[in-house]
Each structure stands twice: as C-alpha cells, then as structure tokens.
Scaffold this motif. Sequence first.
Motif, PDB file in Angstrom:
ATOM      1  N   GLU A 169       0.851  -1.194   0.000  1.00  0.00           N
ATOM      2  CA  GLU A 169       0.000   0.000   0.000  1.00  0.00           C
ATOM      3  C   GLU A 169       0.893   1.252   0.000  1.00  0.00           C
ATOM      4  OE1 GLU A 169      -2.825   2.929   0.711  1.00  0.00           O
ATOM      5  OE2 GLU A 169      -1.247   2.542   2.177  1.00  0.00           O
ATOM      6  N   ASP A 184      -2.832  -4.378   5.729  1.00  0.00           N
ATOM      7  CA  ASP A 184      -2.551  -4.073   4.323  1.00  0.00           C
ATOM      8  C   ASP A 184      -3.260  -5.080   3.412  1.00  0.00           C
ATOM      9  OD1 ASP A 184      -1.478  -3.058   2.010  1.00  0.00           O
ATOM     10  OD2 ASP A 184       0.603  -3.517   2.490  1.00  0.00           O
ATOM     11  N   LEU A 187      -6.925  -4.316   3.333  1.00  0.00           N
ATOM     12  CA  LEU A 187      -7.200  -3.170   2.465  1.00  0.00           C
ATOM     13  C   LEU A 187      -7.226  -3.584   0.996  1.00  0.00           C
ATOM     14  CD1 LEU A 187      -5.084  -0.184   3.898  1.00  0.00           C
ATOM     15  CD2 LEU A 187      -7.570  -0.324   3.717  1.00  0.00           C
ATOM     16  N   LEU A 188      -6.268  -4.414   0.612  1.00  0.00           N
ATOM     17  CA  LEU A 188      -6.205  -4.861  -0.775  1.00  0.00           C
ATOM     18  C   LEU A 188      -7.485  -5.601  -1.166  1.00  0.00           C
ATOM     19  CD1 LEU A 188      -4.777  -5.528  -3.464  1.00  0.00           C
ATOM     20  CD2 LEU A 188      -3.750  -7.496  -2.326  1.00  0.00           C
ATOM     21  N   ASP A 194      -9.267  -2.183  -2.288  1.00  0.00           N
ATOM     22  CA  ASP A 194      -8.496  -1.922  -3.500  1.00  0.00           C
ATOM     23  C   ASP A 194      -8.780  -2.885  -4.646  1.00  0.00           C
ATOM     24  OD1 ASP A 194      -7.415   0.116  -2.045  1.00  0.00           O
ATOM     25  OD2 ASP A 194      -5.514  -0.882  -1.634  1.00  0.00           O
ATOM     26  N   ARG A 215      -3.007  -3.342  -8.133  1.00  0.00           N
ATOM     27  CA  ARG A 215      -2.183  -3.763  -6.984  1.00  0.00           C
ATOM     28  C   ARG A 215      -2.364  -5.255  -6.735  1.00  0.00           C
ATOM     29  NH1 ARG A 215      -1.357  -3.305  -0.913  1.00  0.00           N
ATOM     30  NH2 ARG A 215      -3.476  -2.658  -0.401  1.00  0.00           N
TER      31      ARG A 215
END
Length: 685
Positions: A181, A647, A650-651, A655, A662
């Motif tokens: 990130e 992280d 979040l992905l 995301d 990503r």
Amino acid sequence: MRPDLLNPLFAEVEALKGVGPGIAKALARLSLTRAIDLAYHLPTGTIDRVRAPHASQALLGRIVVLDVVPVQVRAGTGKAPLRIYARDGDDNTLTLTFFNNPAWAKKQLPLHEKRTVIGKLDQWGQEWQIVHPEVLEPAKAGEVALREPVYGLTEGISNKRMRELALTGLERAPELPEWIEPSQLARDHWPAWRAALAEIHSDPAATNARKRLSYDEIFANQLVMMLLRQVARRKKGVPLQGDGRLSGKLQLPYQLTGAQQRVIGEIRGDMAQDRPMLRLLQGDVGSGKTLVALLAMLEAVEAGAQAAMLAPTEILARQHHATLQRQCEAIGVRIAVLTGREKGRARESVLMGLANGSIDILVGTHAIFQQHVAYQKLGLIVIDEQHRFGVSQRLLLSEKAERPPHLLAMTATPIPRTLTLTHYGEMDVSRIDEMPPGRTPVETLVISDQKLSDVIDGLGRHLAAGGQAYWVCPLVEESEAVDAAAAEERARLLRFRFGEDRVGLVHGRMKGPDKDDVMASFANGDLGVLVATTVIEVGVDVPNASLIIVEGAERFGLAQLHQLRGRVGRGAAASRCILLRGQNLTETGRARLALMRETNDGFRIAEEDLKLRGPGEMLGTRQSGDIEFKVASPEDVAELAPIAQGDARLLLDRDGGLASERGQAARLCLYLFERDAAVELIRGG
C-alpha cells in the motif's frame, strides 16, 4: 502456473554461468538450488579493511591492506610455523606467519619483491604479525574492497565466490510492480523490492531494505491466510446440530469448566452454520481439550454425520482411541482406529465400516486421509497437535467429503498471538484458559547433573513408594540414531540399578508395535520407569506417573520442556519435574530454566520462548507447506504481522482484490514466495 516474468529467478543453479556439478553440490548443502535461493542468500555482516601505508599501534586488531617487501624466511621445524619477515612503507618489520603449506607461502612472497598482504594485524611478543595473510601482486591491490559483505559458507566455496554467485542470482531478479500500500511505503521510506535486495547485498546494515524484505514475506503470508479464509467462507458446508441424546449420556470425569463451556458453545455455533467451521482450539497441557473434541464429534454423530480425529503419532492415535472408546462404550457410539499398521482383514473391516456408515468416529494418523479411504458422510475433522501439520496439509483434508467438512484444530503448545496470526490467520481461535478441578501445579526443580547419583537414589525411593516415573534423555544432536543410543545407554544403567523388568525404553527408531507394547506395560503399571526420547512429549497419559526427570534440560526449548512436564500431574499424587542441567549454562539457558521453575503457565512460557527461539523451532518440526521466512526474524514478525494483515485486508476489501492493479502485483508476490498452492486453490475456488 508461475508467471513468465519470474521464471528466470526460479532456474536451477546449474543454469547459471560458471556453476558446474561440483559447485551445485556444495550449494545444495546450504539449500541453495535455484537462482532465487542465491538472491535471497543475504550477507550476515561485513568485513571492514583499512588501507594503510604502514603498520601502527592504532591498527592492532584491524584487518589491514599493506604493501610489504619480504626480506627473510625462517623455515619452521616440527610443528613450528614458517615465518617470513617483511618491511612495510615505514621500514617497520612485520612477521607473516604460516602454519601449513610453506611452499605456497614462499612462492607467493618472493624475497625483495613488493607484494600486498591482507589480514588481521596482531602483536606477538615485540613483533607485529599477520597470520595467514591473503597475498596479491601490487597491480591487483586496487581490486580489494575495503568493505566486503560476509555470507554463510560451506566447504568448497569462498566468501568471494559466494558473493559472485549471490549477485548472479540477483541479476535474474526483474523489476516488479509494487504490491505494498503506497502510504505504508512512504511512511517507512522503504525501497522497491529489487532495489531492497540489491541494497542488502551491498550493505548488510541497510535497515530499511531489510525491513522491506521481511515485510514482503509476512505480507504474502497474511494475504494467503485471508484468501484461504475467503474461499472457505464461500464454500457451502453441511450444518450439523445435535440433539444431546449422546452427549447427555456421557459420564464426565468432572463438571465442565467455564472455559470449556464457552469453547463448546463457540464450536457448536460454528457447526450449525452452512459454511464450514475453521477453528483453532488452544489449551494448555491438561486443560481438557480432548473432552471438548469428543463433545464436538458427538454433536456431528447426533446430526447423522461421521467424525475423524487426526493425531501426529501412532502412540497418540492409539491412546486417543482407547480413551474415546472407554468414554463412549456405554452410549453406543462406534469408534475405530486406522494407522499404517492396520493390515489385511482389520483394515478392510474399518474401510467398509467408514463407507457404509457403521463407524461413527475414526481415530488415526495420516492413514485416515489416504486416497482409498472413503467416508459415507464425513462432517467433522479434528486435528490434534495442529502445529505438526502445515497449511497445505490442512487444505487437503476437505477433499474427503462431498461438501467441505467442519474443521477443528487443537494444540497443547500455547502459541503467542503473533504466531497465531502468521500460522493460523485463516482460522477463528478459541482458547481454554482455565484448568479442570484437581489439576495441581507440578513442582519443578533444577538440579546440576553432578548430583545424578542423588537423583537416581530419589527415583529409587519414588519407585519403592509405588510411584512411576519418566526419564527423558537429552537431545544429543539432530540424529534419531544418536538420541536413541543415548536413551539405550541410560536404560541399561537404570536396569542395572532397578532390575530388567522395571525399566522400559521407547525411542523414535523403534517399530510402532514395539513402542505400543512398552507404553502399554508402563500404563498398566508393569514398568516403574519409562526411559524415552521426546516421543512421549505429546499426549501420553499415565495418571500414576508423578515424576519426570529431563536430562540435559538446557538443550530443550521452553515449549518442549513445558510439554514434557505436562506428562505428570495427571493423577491425585503430588507431582514433580526434575530438570537436570549441565555445567556449561549460557545466560539464555539459565533464564529458560529459571522461568520453568517459576511458572506453570504455558501461555506465558510460549511468549518467552518466542523471544529466545525462531518460530519454526518453537512450533516443532517443520512440515511442507508450513511457514518459513528467509529474512523475517521473530521480532520482525511480531512488529509487522499486524500491519501486513491490515494491508492485505485493504487490498481485498478496498483496493479491488487480486483483479486490481495492486492485486496483480500481489499475485506476483504470492508466486515469488511460493504460495502457488493457495493461488491455484483460489483460482479453482
């Protein structure tokens, strides 16, 4: 299938320039078989050299690079070394000392010809001396690196050659898109992945680069755990809800503790759902996990399904079978055992009973998941001593049912929160943090092995009073054969003292039936002493055994000592654990034994053990598919695992998951750290 971009990194070392069969064989001793292994064979420190015009007092103890002119040779006689006297740039006399190969030394240092020598400057009497210096012609002196990274080596490969090989591996590393990130990268000023690798090979003390590489491994691990959890949650299982008709008839040895009731409620809640349970049950030695597992299995049987219990060793599988059979005999639950030892008709009978549903609960080793073992309706799998089985092995278990069964994993090795996150991040966690009534703390004594005869006298008094005892032999080295020999010698001495028929012996090299016979003799009281290697570390339950003696205790880890201590304190008698220590105790060893004496709390012991040992060691023998970090230390894991988990979340949640830009980079990260099985599973799921 691995992306083409990464294929050069995964080439065998023989494909690299200058690597023949001999070098490849030497590298294999360090488990360096591919280019990526060399790229990740990071330096452990540096050699700092000083280029000086002449020797001086200020340079003593430093590695120096000096130009000298040899002026005299004094040949050694007998074991005396060869000494070559030389003059430096300030006309100081310097002794160059060689303890072997004098012909080579004379050839390299011809009299009255200038040479450059490299080595540690010491003082010997009134003389300045360098022992076994490296020798160069002055024309090559400019090639000497004043700061040189130091690598782990093996016979046949010099540090210089290893550095060349590592850099050859690094050359095959491509520039990869970023999977971390962006705000995380910016906050900690981390370089890109390839730049970090290159920086570490140049400067082993580059903190940011090393932290970045540690994070990559931990991030890949956390992402796999989350993806596996997502896949598991998407699959439809079979809801199982019992009616209490079997569990209600159980004659329990004691009233369930509050912790057991809470955990059983969590398990029953999971099993009633149509998504398969994935739960890890942690409980200290003797906290009553097996009773919880039995109640979970009865829940499955009441709902019309079968249950299977997987144990890591044959001894433990057979012990579980005997215990469960004794508890369930009166309530009509049919229980069978299956290990590699069952052959012929006995095996066929078990296989038939599983297929037609006449067997309710199966207990065994890995044999219960072999290809030809078919269940009519497998609804619940219980894995005992979960730390013996890797992530990949957990994934294989679900293939034994038409729809994924519920999974309950148990461990008596209390696991610190950090390791729970990195090894079992895809699972929900329950913890039994309360001991059943009647479990008295075991008194632990640390005694010098110089008092061995006094300990044996005390063992004699214990046996005379009708007690039984374990005698655990030290870990001699990483060799079952040597450990077994040590156990055999200790058994011989104790038999000489207490009689052939009073002392039994079990070790890892014995055949299963022979081990079982000895264990049975000890369990029914025919033997007074059981001499053993750590094969009795897990699960063995003999209530009358109230004394355990652990020889060479400083060689064991804290978690292992705690597991061994858990073999006693299972009956009404006051129990004692004697830790026999050697004379050469390190500070770490002293602290470890002091903690054992101070506390019986396995969870506290586990946290301390993590500080002293690597996570792989603490969790026991590594399995294929288990977590192994090349760079990340236990301290890195403790610091970075929660960040990496955030992280990864979040992905996946914000995301766009693996389909995003990503996410595509994160796929490369998973392949880079060989989480291919998870990627394929996700693709298939």
